[in-house]
Enzyme design. Structure first.
Site, PDB file in Angstrom:
ATOM      1  N   PHE A 133       0.833  -1.191   0.000  1.00 25.36           N
ATOM      2  CA  PHE A 133       0.000   0.000   0.000  1.00 25.36           C
ATOM      3  C   PHE A 133       0.878   1.254   0.000  1.00 25.36           C
ATOM      4  O   PHE A 133       0.480   2.293   0.527  1.00 25.36           O
ATOM      5  CB  PHE A 133      -0.915   0.023   1.238  1.00 25.36           C
ATOM      6  CG  PHE A 133      -1.946  -1.063   1.254  1.00 25.36           C
ATOM      7  CD1 PHE A 133      -2.526  -1.519   0.087  1.00 25.36           C
ATOM      8  CD2 PHE A 133      -2.346  -1.631   2.458  1.00 25.36           C
ATOM      9  CE1 PHE A 133      -3.495  -2.524   0.109  1.00 25.36           C
ATOM     10  CE2 PHE A 133      -3.316  -2.624   2.496  1.00 25.36           C
ATOM     11  CZ  PHE A 133      -3.890  -3.079   1.311  1.00 25.36           C
ATOM     12  N   CYS A 135       3.554   2.079  -2.847  1.00 29.31           N
ATOM     13  CA  CYS A 135       4.188   2.556  -4.085  1.00 29.31           C
ATOM     14  C   CYS A 135       3.586   3.900  -4.496  1.00 29.31           C
ATOM     15  O   CYS A 135       2.380   3.994  -4.724  1.00 29.31           O
ATOM     16  CB  CYS A 135       4.002   1.522  -5.195  1.00 29.31           C
ATOM     17  SG  CYS A 135       4.879   1.943  -6.708  1.00 29.31           S
ATOM     18  N   ASN A 200       7.645   2.648   2.858  1.00 30.83           N
ATOM     19  CA  ASN A 200       7.838   2.569   1.430  1.00 30.83           C
ATOM     20  C   ASN A 200       8.495   3.877   0.984  1.00 30.83           C
ATOM     21  O   ASN A 200       8.813   4.736   1.809  1.00 30.83           O
ATOM     22  CB  ASN A 200       6.497   2.343   0.719  1.00 30.83           C
ATOM     23  CG  ASN A 200       6.654   1.561  -0.577  1.00 30.83           C
ATOM     24  OD1 ASN A 200       7.479   1.912  -1.415  1.00 30.83           O
ATOM     25  ND2 ASN A 200       5.866   0.524  -0.748  1.00 30.83           N
ATOM     26  N   THR A 201       8.668   4.068  -0.296  1.00 30.77           N
ATOM     27  CA  THR A 201       9.424   5.215  -0.786  1.00 30.77           C
ATOM     28  C   THR A 201       8.637   6.516  -0.672  1.00 30.77           C
ATOM     29  O   THR A 201       7.413   6.537  -0.616  1.00 30.77           O
ATOM     30  CB  THR A 201       9.849   4.998  -2.246  1.00 30.77           C
ATOM     31  OG1 THR A 201       8.693   4.650  -3.017  1.00 30.77           O
ATOM     32  CG2 THR A 201      10.885   3.900  -2.355  1.00 30.77           C
ATOM     33  N   CYS A 348      33.539  26.335  13.871  1.00 31.76           N
ATOM     34  CA  CYS A 348      32.605  26.447  14.991  1.00 31.76           C
ATOM     35  C   CYS A 348      32.302  27.911  15.300  1.00 31.76           C
ATOM     36  O   CYS A 348      31.154  28.283  15.567  1.00 31.76           O
ATOM     37  CB  CYS A 348      33.140  25.725  16.218  1.00 31.76           C
ATOM     38  SG  CYS A 348      34.675  26.402  16.889  1.00 31.76           S
TER      39      CYS A 348
END
Length: 428
Positions: A133, A135, A200-201, A348
Site C-alpha cells: 500500500f 508505491c 515505502n518510498t 565552529c
C-alpha cells in the site's frame, strides 16, 4: 555468539536481515543468490497483473563525496508473468526451506481480486504476504499502492479482505506520503494485519539537468515523480517506526525499512521497535555480500553488550522516546573546546557567530597563539559547533550542574493552569 533468529508474526528467519520487495528480489535467481550470501529472508518483488515499465528508471543523489546518499526510482511492480514468479518462488522455497520468503502483493481494491491472488500465491508455499500500500508512482494513478495506502478506511478494508482468504501471516506495507502514519498503521491493525512494514518510498523528483533542462531521470524528454529511498530517508523511517511502535492501538510487530545500510542502522531500528529490517538501496549499491558484514557486526555488537539474542534489543529505546512537551526544560549542556585537539579552522566560531548564539570567542594566549573558547554562560547547548567541527574530540558537550529540579513543559503548563484556576475560584 548471539542468537540472531527472529520470528516476525510467525514468519521465522535465521537473522533479521531481509531484502525488501524491489529490483533485488525480482527473480528466483536473485533471491537464491541472496540466500547463498546469507540474507535471512526476502520479500519478492511485488506481484500483480504484469505491467509495462519505462526506461530510464533510476536516479541517485550524491552528497559531499558520498555516492548514492539518496536513490530514486520510477519502476513499477513486476513486469514478469505471475505464473513464472510463482514457479520460481516454489523452487526457491524448496531449495531454501529455512529462509523466509514473503510475497509482496498489489491488486485493484476489489475483494475478489485479493482472494484470487492470495490463494494462488499461498499455494506455492510462501511464508507470508506483504500488501503493498505504499508505491507512490505509476500504480497509485491506477488506484493502487499509495492511493489505497493514504486512506485508512481502504487499508482496513483491504487488509480484512486478505485476512478472509489468507492462511499465512499478513504484513501491511505503509506509505510515508501521509500526514500521520499511525492512522494507517492503526487501520491495518483493525483490519487484522499480523504485522506492518515501513516505510515505502517517499514522493520525490531527484533533479533537473541544467544543460538539457530534462528531469532526472527522464523518458524521451519527460519525467515523473518517483519513490525516494536510501540512507537519506533513514531519519524519517526511524521516526515513523518509533511512532507506530509506541502507539497503543497498533501493537503488532514491525518490519523496519528505509535507509538501512549496515548493522548499526539495523540495531537502531530494532531498538526503536522493529523486529527485523528490510534492505534495498544498500544491496543495489554494493551487492548481496554486504550482509556478511551486517551479520558479523551485529554478532560482535551483541557479544560486546553481553546480549544472548537479538530479539532482546527490540524496543529497548522506546521508553527514551517521547514528545517535546515531556522533555526536561531545566537540563543543560554546554560546549567545551579542547584546545590541544582543535586545529583552529574556525568553523565552529563562524557557525555560532553567524547562525547561533555568538558565544565562541577568538582569543590569544600570552605567547601570541590564537585559540577558541566557549563563553559557557551564554551557550545554549544547541550542538551546532560540535556538528560542524571536522575533528573528532575537539568539542565536547558537557552536562552542567543543575540549578533547578527537572520540569517539563507539560508539567509547567499544568502548574500554570492550576494556579489560574485557583485564582479564578478565589475571585468568584
Amino acid at each position: 555468539m548471539a542468537d540472531l533468529r527472529i520470528n516476525l508474526a510467525g514468519i521465522k528467519s535465521p537473522n533479521p536481515f531481509w531484502l525488501a520487495s524491489a529490483p533485488p528480489t525480482n527473480s528466483g535467481y536473485q533471491v537464491q543468490r541472496a540466500f547463498e550470501a546469507g540474507w535471512g529472508g526476502a520479500v519478492w518483488k511485488t506481484l500483480g497483473d504484469p505491467i509495462l515499465n519505462v526506461t530510464s528508471r533510476f536516479a541517485a543523489i550524491s552528497f559531499n563525496g558520498q555516492r548514492v546518499a539518496g536513490f530514486n526510482n520510477i519502476e513499477l511492480i513486476t513486469d514478469r508473468p505471475l505464473d513464472v514468479n510463482l514457479k520460481e518462488i516454489y523452487e526457491t522455497k524448496k531449495k531454501y526451506p529455512n529462509h523466509a520468503i514473503v510475497a509482496s502483493l498489489m491488486v485493484e481494491p476489489k475483494q475478489e481480486k485479493w482472494h484470487e491472488i492470495v490463494k494462488r500465491v499461498e499455494d506455492v508455499g510462501v511464508d507470508g504476504l506483504e500488501l503493498n500500500f505504499g508505491c507512490p508512482h505509476g500504480m497509485a494513478e491506477r488506484g493502487m499502492g499509495s492511493a489505497s495506502g493514504q486512506v485508512p478506511e481502504l487499508v482496513e478494508k483491504q487488509t480484512y479482505w486478505v485476512k478472509e482468504a489468507a492462511k499465512t501471516p499478513v504484513i501491511v506495507k505503509l506509505t510515508p506520503n501521509i500526514t500521520d502514519i499511525t492512522a494507517t498503521a492503526e487501520a491495518a491493525a483493525k483490519g487484522g494485519a499480523d504485522a506492518i512494514s515501513m516505510i515505502n518510498t517517499i514522493n520525490s523528483l531527484m533533479g533537473v539537468d541544467l544543460d538539457t533542462w530534462n528531469t532526472i531521470p527522464h523518458v524521451a524528454g519527460k519525467g515523473a515523480h518517483g519513490g525516494y529511498c536510501g540512507p537519506a530517508v533513514k531519519p524519517i523511517a526511524l521516526n515513523m517506526v518509533a511512532e507506530c511502535a509506541r502507539h497503543p492501538n497498533v501493537n503488532i510487530p514491525i518490519s523496519g525499512i528505509g535507509g538501512v545500510s549496515n548493522w548499526q542502522d539495523a540495531v537502531e531500528f530494532m531498538l526503536m521497535g522493529a523486529t527485523g529490517v528490510q534492505v534495498c538501496t544498500a544491496a543495489m549499491h554494493h551487492g548481496f555480500r554486504i550482509v556478511e558484514d551486517m551479520i558479523e557486526g551485529l554478532n560482535n555488537y551483541l557479544d560486546s553488550k553481553g546480549i544472548s539474542a537479538v530479539t532482546d534489543i527490540i524496543g529497548k529505546s522506546l521508553p527514551k522516546y517521547s514528545d517535546w512537551g515531556d522533555l526536561d526544560l531545566n537540563y543543560n549542556i554546554v560546549a567545551r573546546i579542547n584546545t590541544d585537539v582543535c586545529i583552529n579552522c574556525n568553523k565552529c566560531h563562524i557557525a555560532c557567530e553567524d547562525t547561533s548564539h555568538q558565544c565562541i570567542e577568538m582569543l590569544t594566549d600570552i605567547s601570541g597563539k590564537s585559540y577558541l573558547k566557549v563563553r559557557e554562560e551564554d551557550c545554549v547547548g544547541c550542538n551546532l559547533c560540535s556538528i560542524v567541527c571536522p575533528v573528532d574530540g575537539a568539542i565536547d558537550m558537557i552536562e552542567t550542574p543543575r540549578e533547578l529540579p527537572p520540569m517539563t513543559w507539560n508539567e509547567r503548563q499544568s502548574v500554570i493552569n492550576a494556579a489560574t484556576q485557583c485564582k479564578a475560584d478565589i475571585t468568584k
